[in-house]
Design a protein around this motif. Structure first.
Motif, PDB file in Angstrom:
ATOM      1  N   ASP A 116       1.462  63.630 -12.214  1.00  9.13           N
ATOM      2  CA  ASP A 116       1.548  63.112 -13.577  1.00  9.13           C
ATOM      3  C   ASP A 116       2.857  63.486 -14.268  1.00  9.13           C
ATOM      4  N   LEU A 117       3.661  64.368 -13.652  1.00 10.79           N
ATOM      5  CA  LEU A 117       4.905  64.820 -14.275  1.00 10.79           C
ATOM      6  C   LEU A 117       6.083  63.973 -13.800  1.00 10.79           C
ATOM      7  N   GLN A 118       6.954  63.608 -14.707  1.00 10.86           N
ATOM      8  CA  GLN A 118       8.163  62.859 -14.380  1.00 10.86           C
ATOM      9  C   GLN A 118       9.427  63.599 -14.834  1.00 10.86           C
ATOM     10  N   THR A 132      14.952  67.284 -18.351  1.00 12.57           N
ATOM     11  CA  THR A 132      13.752  67.097 -19.167  1.00 12.57           C
ATOM     12  C   THR A 132      13.541  65.655 -19.616  1.00 12.57           C
ATOM     13  N   ALA A 133      14.529  64.796 -19.420  1.00 17.69           N
ATOM     14  CA  ALA A 133      14.331  63.371 -19.712  1.00 17.69           C
ATOM     15  C   ALA A 133      13.442  62.762 -18.630  1.00 17.69           C
ATOM     16  N   PRO A 134      12.482  61.925 -19.002  1.00 17.81           N
ATOM     17  CA  PRO A 134      11.562  61.362 -17.993  1.00 17.81           C
ATOM     18  C   PRO A 134      12.263  60.360 -17.083  1.00 17.81           C
ATOM     19  N   ASN A 135      11.716  60.233 -15.901  1.00 15.31           N
ATOM     20  CA  ASN A 135      12.250  59.266 -14.942  1.00 15.31           C
ATOM     21  C   ASN A 135      12.188  57.846 -15.496  1.00 15.31           C
ATOM     22  N   ILE A 136      13.137  57.036 -15.032  1.00 19.69           N
ATOM     23  CA  ILE A 136      13.146  55.598 -15.301  1.00 19.69           C
ATOM     24  C   ILE A 136      12.930  54.896 -13.960  1.00 19.69           C
ATOM     25  N   TRP A 137      11.998  53.963 -13.923  1.00 17.92           N
ATOM     26  CA  TRP A 137      11.715  53.266 -12.663  1.00 17.92           C
ATOM     27  C   TRP A 137      11.926  51.765 -12.821  1.00 17.92           C
ATOM     28  N   PRO A 138      12.505  51.115 -11.827  1.00 16.09           N
ATOM     29  CA  PRO A 138      12.622  49.648 -11.880  1.00 16.09           C
ATOM     30  C   PRO A 138      11.238  49.017 -11.923  1.00 16.09           C
ATOM     31  N   PRO A 139      11.086  47.862 -12.571  1.00 16.25           N
ATOM     32  CA  PRO A 139       9.783  47.173 -12.596  1.00 16.25           C
ATOM     33  C   PRO A 139       9.292  46.883 -11.179  1.00 16.25           C
ATOM     34  N   VAL A 140       8.006  47.075 -10.977  1.00 15.44           N
ATOM     35  CA  VAL A 140       7.414  46.860  -9.651  1.00 15.44           C
ATOM     36  C   VAL A 140       7.615  45.423  -9.195  1.00 15.44           C
ATOM     37  N   GLU A 141       7.578  44.477 -10.131  1.00 19.72           N
ATOM     38  CA  GLU A 141       7.741  43.078  -9.729  1.00 19.72           C
ATOM     39  C   GLU A 141       9.161  42.781  -9.242  1.00 19.72           C
TER      40      GLU A 141
END
Length: 363
Positions: A116-118, A132-141
């Motif tokens: 649950d941690l990013q 401490t900045a949360p991960n950024i992920w590309p859209p799954v689509e």
């Protein structure tokens, strides 16, 4: 650099079974990491899923870099000093130029401890958005396997790093005065600041290649890693002239059996001042020593200067599809295991203080 002029070095190799059994001799660790070493060890006989994971994740580096500029911009994080998400042209090279020859995608690996941690919690370290900045992920689509594949491969790499750390602990407990038993394994296993960097070295134009041939290490300026152990996959070389990464965003791309440019790859500056090229087999992982490990072991294990070169442009004039030149991309993954921000790496200095010094130096 002609292939005959490249000095090749063979890295010390151990099996995963030896690491699990705790039977790696101290002499082997000294040969790999000690004062006269290349600061790198190769681990073979990895889990069966490793090869497929590597192929998918490294292919995704090309798919990512082929996204439109506005999409890449939305995946970048200026507030983290571009050390989360997409980053290109933010790092300075030895020459003082900004490095535009490669793109990076940075991921915090706090999920290794808790899915649950990013990111590392910011409560005690509000001035460290790099971690401490949360991960950024590309859209799954857009990139269906990007996040799942990267998280799974990073987990395999950190699991293996834990075993390498355990072997280092055994050595350090016998050779470093007042060494806390199990310290390095604890650091690697419990860290919320371990950082992954998925790298895409863009196919080079002739002009860019000529400009950067002046300094061998301008592809990735000579440096020391500042963490404990850096896990490295072997590089994947892809001819993007034949395999257009804008055409699909799911299946693994065909990998060239070897780089068409024999000078491309990882180079290490040895203790004797020689520059040697080290090859990592495709089905293996390598682990390099970082400056924090040198501090923790009080110099028994040493961090080693190294740099990377991408493939030069037009290394072949034709492909099977006709007369257009090859466009060689080089993709790889590095996972930097490092202490939590509050851990002391030497008396009176936390990892947060040490990392801050390094980040200011490099960005």
């Amino acid at each position: 650099m002609a292939s005959k002029d490249i000095l090749q070095a063979q890295a010390v190799t151990v099996s995963l079974k030896e690491l699990i059994a705790g039977t790696v001799p101290f002499e082997t660790l000294t040969e790999a990491f000690g004062p006269s070493s290349l600061g790198i060890i190769v681990v073979k006989d990895l889990p069966e899923k490793f090869n497929d994971l590597r192929s998918q994740v490294l292919s995704n580096a090309s798919y990512l870099a082929a996204l439109p500029e506005n999409e890449l911009e939305s995946l970048s994080s200026p507030e983290s000093k571009y050390l989360v998400g997409w980053s290109c042209g933010k790092e300075t090279l030895k020459s003082g130029r900004f490095d535009t020859l490669k793109g990076s995608y940075y991921v915090n690996c706090a999920f290794y401890r808790n899915p649950d941690l990013q990111n590392a919690p910011a409560d005690d370290f509000p001035d460290f958005p790099q971690y401490t900045a949360p991960n950024i992920w590309p859209p799954v689509e857009r990139l269906p396997t990007f996040r799942s594949g990267l998280e799974e491969l990073c987990t395999v790499i950190i699991d293996t790093a834990v075993l390498v750390a355990r072997a280092c602990d055994q050595f350090a407990q016998a050779n470093v005065e007042d060494y806390a038993p199990g310290y390095l394994e604890h650091v690697v296993k419990t860290s919320l600041t371990t950082k992954a960097r998925l790298l895409h070295y863009f196919p080079s134009s002739q002009d860019a290649a000529a400009e950067n041939n002046e300094d061998d290490d301008d592809w990735c300026a000579t440096h020391l890693d500042h963490g404990c152990l850096t896990g490295l996959t072997s590089a994947m070389f892809i001819d993007e002239a034949e395999n257009d990464p804008t055409s699909t965003t799911s299946k693994p791309l065909p990998e060239l059996p070897t780089s068409p440019d024999p000078s491309a790859g990882l180079y290490i500056r040895s203790r004797t001042g020689e520059t040697v090229k080290v090859n990592i087999p495709k089905d293996c992982l390598a682990f390099q020593t970082g400056e924090t490990l040198e501090l923790i072991t009080r110099g028994k294990f040493r961090a080693v200067p190294h740099f990377v070169k991408g493939a030069k442009a037009n290394t072949a004039t034709t492909t099977t599809t006709g007369d257009k030149g090859m466009r060689i991309a080089r993709n790889t993954l590095a996972v930097f295991t490092q202490p939590n921000l509050g851990e002391e790496v030497q008396p009176g200095k936390t990892f947060a203080q040490f990392a801050s010094e390094v980040i200011e130096r490099n960005h």
